[in-house]
Design an enzyme around this catalytic site. Structure first.
Site, PDB file in Angstrom:
ATOM      1  N   GLU A 142      -6.339 -10.664  -1.254  1.00  0.00           N
ATOM      2  CA  GLU A 142      -7.155 -10.434  -0.055  1.00  0.00           C
ATOM      3  C   GLU A 142      -8.629 -10.364  -0.435  1.00  0.00           C
ATOM      4  OE1 GLU A 142      -5.669  -7.060   2.211  1.00  0.00           O
ATOM      5  OE2 GLU A 142      -3.587  -7.603   1.829  1.00  0.00           O
ATOM      6  N   GLU A 179       0.801  -1.236   0.000  1.00  0.00           N
ATOM      7  CA  GLU A 179       0.000   0.000   0.000  1.00  0.00           C
ATOM      8  C   GLU A 179       0.828   1.277   0.000  1.00  0.00           C
ATOM      9  OE1 GLU A 179      -2.763  -0.584   3.242  1.00  0.00           O
ATOM     10  OE2 GLU A 179      -3.497  -2.457   2.413  1.00  0.00           O
TER      11      GLU A 179
HETATM   12  O1  G3I Z   1      -5.551  -7.856  18.858  1.00  0.00           O
HETATM   13  C1  G3I Z   1      -6.150  -6.634  19.337  1.00  0.00           C
HETATM   14  C2  G3I Z   1      -6.927  -6.880  20.602  1.00  0.00           C
HETATM   15  O2  G3I Z   1      -6.027  -7.291  21.613  1.00  0.00           O
HETATM   16  C3  G3I Z   1      -7.663  -5.606  20.983  1.00  0.00           C
HETATM   17  O3  G3I Z   1      -8.444  -5.846  22.102  1.00  0.00           O
HETATM   18  C4  G3I Z   1      -8.539  -5.113  19.852  1.00  0.00           C
HETATM   19  C5  G3I Z   1      -9.215  -3.791  20.174  1.00  0.00           C
HETATM   20  O4  G3I Z   1      -9.478  -3.029  19.032  1.00  0.00           O
HETATM   21  O5  G3I Z   1      -7.726  -4.924  18.705  1.00  0.00           O
HETATM   22  C6  G3I Z   1      -7.083  -6.109  18.270  1.00  0.00           C
HETATM   23  O6  G3I Z   1      -6.311  -5.785  17.152  1.00  0.00           O
HETATM   24  C7  G3I Z   1      -7.025  -5.595  15.953  1.00  0.00           C
HETATM   25  C8  G3I Z   1      -6.452  -6.565  14.911  1.00  0.00           C
HETATM   26  O7  G3I Z   1      -7.036  -6.314  13.655  1.00  0.00           O
HETATM   27  C9  G3I Z   1      -6.686  -8.033  15.276  1.00  0.00           C
HETATM   28  O8  G3I Z   1      -8.044  -8.312  15.316  1.00  0.00           O
HETATM   29  C10 G3I Z   1      -6.815  -4.172  15.473  1.00  0.00           C
HETATM   30  O9  G3I Z   1      -7.456  -3.270  16.363  1.00  0.00           O
HETATM   31  C11 G3I Z   1      -7.380  -3.986  14.096  1.00  0.00           C
HETATM   32  O10 G3I Z   1      -7.038  -2.686  13.603  1.00  0.00           O
HETATM   33  C12 G3I Z   1      -6.769  -5.020  13.169  1.00  0.00           C
HETATM   34  O11 G3I Z   1      -7.359  -4.871  11.890  1.00  0.00           O
HETATM   35  C13 G3I Z   1      -6.676  -5.502  10.844  1.00  0.00           C
HETATM   36  C14 G3I Z   1      -6.288  -4.451   9.807  1.00  0.00           C
HETATM   37  O12 G3I Z   1      -5.674  -5.086   8.699  1.00  0.00           O
HETATM   38  C15 G3I Z   1      -5.287  -3.443  10.340  1.00  0.00           C
HETATM   39  O13 G3I Z   1      -4.043  -4.018  10.470  1.00  0.00           O
HETATM   40  C16 G3I Z   1      -7.599  -6.523  10.229  1.00  0.00           C
HETATM   41  O14 G3I Z   1      -7.840  -7.582  11.156  1.00  0.00           O
HETATM   42  C17 G3I Z   1      -6.961  -7.108   8.954  1.00  0.00           C
HETATM   43  O15 G3I Z   1      -7.894  -7.899   8.278  1.00  0.00           O
HETATM   44  C18 G3I Z   1      -6.546  -5.963   8.037  1.00  0.00           C
HETATM   45  O16 G3I Z   1      -5.902  -6.502   6.921  1.00  0.00           O
HETATM   46  C19 G3I Z   1      -5.474  -5.557   5.930  1.00  0.00           C
HETATM   47  C20 G3I Z   1      -4.245  -6.119   5.264  1.00  0.00           C
HETATM   48  O17 G3I Z   1      -3.264  -6.445   6.214  1.00  0.00           O
HETATM   49  C21 G3I Z   1      -3.704  -5.134   4.235  1.00  0.00           C
HETATM   50  N1  G3I Z   1      -4.719  -4.767   3.283  1.00  0.00           N
HETATM   51  C22 G3I Z   1      -5.976  -4.277   3.847  1.00  0.00           C
HETATM   52  C23 G3I Z   1      -6.518  -5.289   4.846  1.00  0.00           C
HETATM   53  C24 G3I Z   1      -7.856  -4.852   5.382  1.00  0.00           C
HETATM   54  O18 G3I Z   1      -7.715  -3.669   6.108  1.00  0.00           O
END
Ligand code: G3I
Length: 371
Positions: free
Chosen positions: A261, A156
């Site tokens: 994805e 990205e």
């Molecule tokens: O693990 C913590 C947990 O301990 C906490 O209580 C909770 C509270 O918000 O957050 C949890 O972490 C979250 C994590 O996912 C695991 O579930 C983050 O907040 C959340 O922001 C994170 O979102 C991920 C996102 O990327 C940001 O990194 C999504 O699961 C994941 O599907 C998404 O994947 C991305 C790809 O890597 C890149 N392309 C876009 C795609 C979708 O956004």
């Protein structure tokens, strides 16, 4: 016989015995067996999958998919939480899971502006940021050299208009950070396939930016094997021509094309939000969560039709496509339940919340049966 394309994709460190075992596992009705002559079929794994906490999910993953990507656990914030501290416990298990099940293993992701460890935001000098980036690539990629088949090296790096995203990396190092990252990745594991991965790069303006970014690498003799079109789309997206043009244009550059994805939101989106910028968030509103209890047949059918149209296109260009990875195993775990509005009930994948195949799954199996 398993076809040569899948064989080649699975070669890294794989013995003939392993290949025979993969072949044996691909018998029977499953996505990976239906598409074994065409491309790899992948899924993104969360912690619960990597730790094999749910046996039904575990059996489903092994039966249906021959490629895995870690949804979150290899992102720098989690794998490299402090300057001199790495946390490899889950990533080791993820890689072991792929190896023991003879799956194609994708590393996601080495250089990304999002989910960075907090110490990185405190870095002020360009030199220190470069050191962080290089140490990170050497340490993480180096640990799994010969085991991880393919890496999303840079993720990205572009804005929607095709210009460079003003990320911390771009602001401090200029666009040469991309070249430096790919050059180093090629040295650290010469056998790994190296991808540039982004969302919306099937859309013309952003695609043009991606082509320019990749051309610059190629003109400088930098190794890049492929491009990952993420595929965070909607059942209402009308983008088949853009997708086809992208497959053709990227492959004409000598690149493999992967859909890295894939998921299709079924929920309303009055803001015309597209893509996957995780910074975009909106407030909860019951009107925006219309299928809280169940999905009407009409929408279930629309999802199946949309997946079917996409896969018809993918099959038409199977010689240019290396892999189709779904972003998650089942609807319950999809990130789209929380994005861009928290606490919604979305249905973007092929398996429902009880891990049962949906009509969309059957539509993809039927596509191959009718051949
Ligand atoms: O693990 C913590 C947990 O301990 C906490 O209580 C909770 C509270 O918000 O957050 C949890 O972490 C979250 C994590 O996912 C695991 O579930 C983050 O907040 C959340 O922001 C994170 O979102 C991920 C996102 O990327 C940001 O990194 C999504 O699961 C994941 O599907 C998404 O994947 C991305 C790809 O890597 C890149 N392309 C876009 C795609 C979708 O956004």
């Amino acid at each position: 016989m398993m076809n040569t394309k899948i064989k080649t994709l699975l070669t890294l460190g794989t013995t003939v015995a392993c290949l025979q075992s993969v072949q044996a596992q691909t018998q029977g009705n499953s996505l990976k067996s239906a598409y074994q002559e065409d491309f790899l079929i992948g899924t993104a794994l969360g912690t619960e999958h990597i730790l094999e906490r749910n046996e039904k999910a575990n059996q489903l993953i092994k039966k249906e998919f021959n490629a895995i990507t870690p949804e979150n656990i290899m992102k720098s914030q989690l794998i490299h939480p402090e300057v001199d501290r790495y946390n490899f416990s889950l990533s080791d298990k993820f890689v072991d899971y792929g190896l023991k099940n003879q799956m194609y293993i994708v590393g996601h992701t080495l250089v990304w502006h999002s989910q960075l460890p907090s110490f990185v935001h405190k870095i002020s000098s360009a030199d220190s940021l470069r050191i962080f980036m290089k140490e990170h690539i050497k340490t993480v990629m180096g640990r799994y050299a010969g085991k991880i088949n393919s890496w999303d090296v840079v993720n990205e790096a572009l804005n929607e208009d095709g210009t460079y995203r003003k990320s911390i990396f771009f602001n401090k190092l200029g666009d040469s950070y991309i070249k430096e990252a790919f050059e180093l990745a090629a040295q650290v594991d010469p056998k790994a396939e190296l991808y540039y991965n982004d969302y919306n790069i099937e859309q013309p303006a952003k695609r043009k930016g991606a082509i320019a970014l990749i051309k610059k690498l190629q003109e400088n003799g930098v190794k890049i094997n492929g491009v990952g079109i993420q595929g965070h789309w909607s059942i209402n997206s009308n983008n088949l021509k853009d997708i086809e043009d992208s497959i053709l244009e990227f492959s004409q550059m000598g690149l493999k094309v992967a859909f890295t994805e894939l998921d299709l939101t079924v929920l309303p989106n009055p803001w015309d939000l597209r893509g996957a910028d995780v910074n975009q968030r909106f407030k909860e509103d019951p009107k925006m969560n219309p299928y809280k209890d169940s999905l009407p047949d009409s929408v279930q059918n629309a999802l199946a039709n949309r997946y079917s149209e996409l896969f018809k296109l993918f099959l038409k260009h199977k010689d240019k496509i290396s892999r189709i990875t779904f972003w998650g195993v089942d609807d319950r775990h999809s990130w789209l339940n929380g994005f861009p509005i928290p606490n919604r009930t979305n249905y973007p994948l092929l398996f429902d919340r009880a891990l049962e195949p949906k009509k969309a799954y059957q539509s993809l199996i039927s596509l191959k049966e009718s051949k």
